[in-house]
Structure formats: C-alpha cells, structure tokens
Design a protein around this motif. Structure first.
Motif, mmCIF file in Angstrom:
data_model
loop_
_atom_site.group_PDB
_atom_site.id
_atom_site.type_symbol
_atom_site.label_atom_id
_atom_site.label_comp_id
_atom_site.label_asym_id
_atom_site.label_seq_id
_atom_site.Cartn_x
_atom_site.Cartn_y
_atom_site.Cartn_z
ATOM 1 N N UNK A 13 0.806 -1.216 0.000
ATOM 2 C CA UNK A 13 0.000 0.000 0.000
ATOM 3 C C UNK A 13 0.846 1.276 0.000
ATOM 4 N N UNK A 14 2.119 1.140 -0.275
ATOM 5 C CA UNK A 14 3.009 2.304 -0.270
ATOM 6 C C UNK A 14 2.527 3.405 -1.215
ATOM 7 N N UNK A 15 1.933 3.028 -2.328
ATOM 8 C CA UNK A 15 1.471 4.032 -3.298
ATOM 9 C C UNK A 15 0.412 4.967 -2.711
ATOM 10 N N UNK A 16 -0.245 4.566 -1.615
ATOM 11 C CA UNK A 16 -1.256 5.438 -1.005
ATOM 12 C C UNK A 16 -0.640 6.560 -0.177
ATOM 13 N N UNK A 17 0.631 6.395 0.229
ATOM 14 C CA UNK A 17 1.305 7.414 1.032
ATOM 15 C C UNK A 17 2.405 8.152 0.269
ATOM 16 N N UNK A 23 0.652 3.298 -8.783
ATOM 17 C CA UNK A 23 -0.347 2.392 -8.211
ATOM 18 C C UNK A 23 -0.338 1.029 -8.893
ATOM 19 N N UNK A 24 0.309 0.927 -10.018
ATOM 20 C CA UNK A 24 0.366 -0.353 -10.722
ATOM 21 C C UNK A 24 1.810 -0.664 -11.093
#
Length: 89
Positions: A13-17, A23-24
């Motif tokens: 979930x690193x792409x959320x922070x 995201x892909x």
C-alpha cells in the motif's frame, strides 16, 4: 498469498502514502503498447529489420525517459554521434 499480503501490507500500500510510487506495475506493458498499436493500425510491421529498428529506438527512448533524460535531448545526442548511455552500477 494472503499471508504475504498481511505480512507486507505497508509495502503493498506504499502508493497510497508516497505519490512517487505508481499504483500499478505496468511499466513493461506501457513500453510494448506502442508496438501493439502500430501493428493494429498498419496491420503489421513490414520487415523483421524494421521491427527490430523500431523496438531498438523505443527501448532507447524509454530507458532515457526512466532516467530523467528528455526525449529531445536523447535524440539530439544520438544524432550528434554521442548517444546517451545509462550509468553502469
């Protein structure tokens, strides 16, 4: 797989922070999309030599872009006989 997801939730979930993380993981897919589009429009690549040349140019430009080199600068250097090369690590 579920255990890995639970154990490495922060990684997945690193792409959320961190907005620098995509995201892909479609970098490779994006690199070949142009050749698929070219085949769709023209029906084919005319010769194997032409296909190889097209792929070599696309690969060179894709790598330059990933290293922060503008496409124009990479092409100018190539035309001047001093092609940009990524640093060897």
């Amino acid at each position: 797989m579920a255990c890995r997801l639970v154990d490495r939730e922060a990684d997945y979930l690193r792409f959320t922070r961190d907005w620098r993380v995509p995201a892909d993981n479609n970098g490779s897919e994006r690199d070949i999309r142009m050749i698929k589009l070219r085949q769709k429009v023209s029906g084919c690549l005319r010769t194997l030599t032409g296909a190889r040349q097209f792929c070599a140019i696309r690969s060179y430009l894709s790598t330059a872009t990933k290293h922060g080199i503008s496409l124009f600068d990479a092409l100018v250097q190539l035309a001047e006989g001093r092609p940009w090369m990524p640093a060897i690590s």
